[in-house]
Design an enzyme around this catalytic site. Structure first.
Site, PDB file in Angstrom:
ATOM      1  N   PRO A   1      18.480   9.443 -73.713  1.00  0.00           N
ATOM      2  CA  PRO A   1      17.045   9.668 -73.795  1.00  0.00           C
ATOM      3  C   PRO A   1      16.217   8.792 -72.859  1.00  0.00           C
ATOM      4  CG  PRO A   1      17.880   8.635 -75.802  1.00  0.00           C
ATOM      5  CD  PRO A   1      19.061   9.080 -75.012  1.00  0.00           C
ATOM      6  N   ASN A   2      15.191   9.407 -72.328  1.00  0.00           N
ATOM      7  CA  ASN A   2      14.184   8.785 -71.462  1.00  0.00           C
ATOM      8  C   ASN A   2      14.680   8.468 -70.060  1.00  0.00           C
ATOM      9  OD1 ASN A   2      12.009   8.714 -73.430  1.00  0.00           O
ATOM     10  ND2 ASN A   2      13.260   7.194 -74.496  1.00  0.00           N
TER      11      ASN A   2
ATOM     12  N   ARG B   1       9.018   5.747 -65.474  1.00  0.00           N
ATOM     13  CA  ARG B   1       9.009   4.962 -66.710  1.00  0.00           C
ATOM     14  C   ARG B   1       9.212   3.469 -66.416  1.00  0.00           C
ATOM     15  NH1 ARG B   1      14.527   4.537 -70.128  1.00  0.00           N
ATOM     16  NH2 ARG B   1      13.675   3.459 -71.940  1.00  0.00           N
TER      17      ARG B   1
ATOM     18  N   TYR C   1      12.938  -0.557 -64.766  1.00  0.00           N
ATOM     19  CA  TYR C   1      13.966   0.431 -64.411  1.00  0.00           C
ATOM     20  C   TYR C   1      13.903   0.909 -62.949  1.00  0.00           C
ATOM     21  CZ  TYR C   1      14.467   0.486 -69.490  1.00  0.00           C
ATOM     22  OH  TYR C   1      14.666   0.107 -70.792  1.00  0.00           O
TER      23      TYR C   1
ATOM     24  N   ASN D   1      25.266   6.069 -69.836  1.00  0.00           N
ATOM     25  CA  ASN D   1      24.171   5.205 -70.239  1.00  0.00           C
ATOM     26  C   ASN D   1      23.464   5.933 -71.383  1.00  0.00           C
ATOM     27  OD1 ASN D   1      21.862   3.752 -70.641  1.00  0.00           O
ATOM     28  ND2 ASN D   1      21.263   3.669 -68.485  1.00  0.00           N
TER      29      ASN D   1
ATOM     30  N   ALA E   1      18.540   4.274 -75.491  1.00  0.00           N
ATOM     31  CA  ALA E   1      18.316   3.594 -76.775  1.00  0.00           C
ATOM     32  C   ALA E   1      19.401   3.906 -77.803  1.00  0.00           C
ATOM     33  CB  ALA E   1      16.947   3.976 -77.316  1.00  0.00           C
TER      34      ALA E   1
ATOM     35  N   HIS F   1      22.108   1.351 -79.004  1.00  0.00           N
ATOM     36  CA  HIS F   1      21.882   0.342 -80.047  1.00  0.00           C
ATOM     37  C   HIS F   1      21.865   0.937 -81.451  1.00  0.00           C
ATOM     38  CE1 HIS F   1      20.627  -1.491 -76.340  1.00  0.00           C
ATOM     39  NE2 HIS F   1      19.580  -0.694 -76.245  1.00  0.00           N
TER      40      HIS F   1
ATOM     41  N   GLU G   1      30.486   2.034 -69.599  1.00  0.00           N
ATOM     42  CA  GLU G   1      29.083   1.921 -70.014  1.00  0.00           C
ATOM     43  C   GLU G   1      28.237   1.345 -68.872  1.00  0.00           C
ATOM     44  OE1 GLU G   1      28.761  -1.240 -72.881  1.00  0.00           O
ATOM     45  OE2 GLU G   1      26.798  -0.563 -73.595  1.00  0.00           O
TER      46      GLU G   1
ATOM     47  N   HIS H   1      24.108   0.078 -67.986  1.00  0.00           N
ATOM     48  CA  HIS H   1      22.687  -0.115 -68.298  1.00  0.00           C
ATOM     49  C   HIS H   1      21.994  -0.674 -67.075  1.00  0.00           C
ATOM     50  CE1 HIS H   1      23.347   0.805 -72.431  1.00  0.00           C
ATOM     51  NE2 HIS H   1      24.390   0.010 -72.401  1.00  0.00           N
TER      52      HIS H   1
ATOM     53  N   SER I   1      19.085  -2.273 -66.976  1.00  0.00           N
ATOM     54  CA  SER I   1      18.568  -3.602 -67.292  1.00  0.00           C
ATOM     55  C   SER I   1      19.661  -4.415 -67.984  1.00  0.00           C
ATOM     56  CB  SER I   1      17.347  -3.477 -68.208  1.00  0.00           C
ATOM     57  OG  SER I   1      17.731  -2.912 -69.453  1.00  0.00           O
TER      58      SER I   1
ATOM     59  N   ARG J   1      17.252  -9.125 -73.139  1.00  0.00           N
ATOM     60  CA  ARG J   1      15.988  -8.496 -73.553  1.00  0.00           C
ATOM     61  C   ARG J   1      15.761  -8.692 -75.058  1.00  0.00           C
ATOM     62  NH1 ARG J   1      15.445  -2.615 -71.199  1.00  0.00           N
ATOM     63  NH2 ARG J   1      13.298  -2.981 -71.893  1.00  0.00           N
TER      64      ARG J   1
ATOM     65  N   ARG K   1      18.115  -4.900 -78.571  1.00  0.00           N
ATOM     66  CA  ARG K   1      18.876  -4.289 -77.461  1.00  0.00           C
ATOM     67  C   ARG K   1      20.186  -5.024 -77.200  1.00  0.00           C
ATOM     68  NH1 ARG K   1      15.101  -0.745 -75.017  1.00  0.00           N
ATOM     69  NH2 ARG K   1      13.022  -1.576 -75.304  1.00  0.00           N
TER      70      ARG K   1
HETATM   71  C1  DQA Z   1      18.832   1.105 -71.044  1.00  0.00           C
HETATM   72  C2  DQA Z   1      18.511  -0.027 -72.014  1.00  0.00           C
HETATM   73  C3  DQA Z   1      18.113   0.524 -73.373  1.00  0.00           C
HETATM   74  O1  DQA Z   1      17.803  -0.534 -74.258  1.00  0.00           O
HETATM   75  C4  DQA Z   1      16.896   1.406 -73.236  1.00  0.00           C
HETATM   76  O2  DQA Z   1      16.559   1.968 -74.486  1.00  0.00           O
HETATM   77  C5  DQA Z   1      17.053   2.454 -72.195  1.00  0.00           C
HETATM   78  C6  DQA Z   1      17.694   2.105 -70.935  1.00  0.00           C
HETATM   79  C7  DQA Z   1      19.118   0.574 -69.629  1.00  0.00           C
HETATM   80  O3  DQA Z   1      19.645   1.344 -68.837  1.00  0.00           O
HETATM   81  O4  DQA Z   1      18.789  -0.573 -69.316  1.00  0.00           O
HETATM   82  O5  DQA Z   1      16.595   3.576 -72.349  1.00  0.00           O
HETATM   83  O6  DQA Z   1      20.007   1.776 -71.489  1.00  0.00           O
END
Ligand code: DQA
Length: 147
Positions: free
Chosen positions: A12-13, A20, A25, A74, A77, A80, A98, A100, A102, A107, A111
């Site tokens: 998501p996102n 965003r 990011y 990835n 959210a 978590h 995996e 990420h 960030s 953080r 997270r």
């Molecule tokens: C993320 C880190 C997650 O905590 C966050 O919700 C994301 C992006 C990252 O790529 O750093 O959507 O997975």
């Protein structure tokens, strides 16, 4: 010989990359970055799937073994929160890495827990989009080693 297939899955996102929170990011969309990845890894069939929906991600993970030798994921959210995504990854017989963008470990407290970490063969965290390239390279090593 057939090219090995690696599937990149974003949760998501991550369809909003480039727009965003660019201070966290970055300002490049995943679609733009994916063009670079395709050019870099001509010897690999790279698949890509993004969804904002947990069940759709699980369906995709379950289907992936038919066409792919490894997954780079990835889960956003869901990293978590989703025991269901962890279970789906644990239930397939191909390696999972995996990624990420960030550094989730520096953080907010919520997270800092990755529910998928233990079912992945490797993690790339905090390298921005480069983490996907590193993950595909690593996955190629796993595949070459006969995973
Ligand atoms: C993320 C880190 C997650 O905590 C966050 O919700 C994301 C992006 C990252 O790529 O750093 O959507 O997975």
């Amino acid at each position: 010989m057939q090219k090995p297939g690696i599937l990149i899955i974003n949760g998501p996102n991550l369809n909003m990359l480039g727009v965003r929170q660019p201070e966290i990011y970055g300002n490049v969309s995943f679609e733009t970055y994916l063009e670079n990845l395709h050019a870099t890894f001509a010897e690999v069939t790279l698949g890509y799937y993004q969804s904002n929906h947990e069940g759709d991600l699980i369906d995709c993970i379950q289907e992936s073994t038919k066409s792919y030798r490894g997954i780079v994921i990835n889960p956003g959210a869901y990293t978590h929160t989703s025991v269901a995504i962890r279970d789906a990854l644990a239930g397939i017989q191909i390696p999972v890495i995996e990624v990420h963008l960030s550094n989730i470990y520096s953080r907010e407290q919520f997270r800092r827990i990755s529910l998928i970490k233990e079912v992945c063969v490797s993690s790339f965290v905090g390298f921005g989009l480069d983490g996907y390239k590193m993950a595909v390279e690593r996955m190629m090593e796993f595949i070459r080693a006969g995973f």
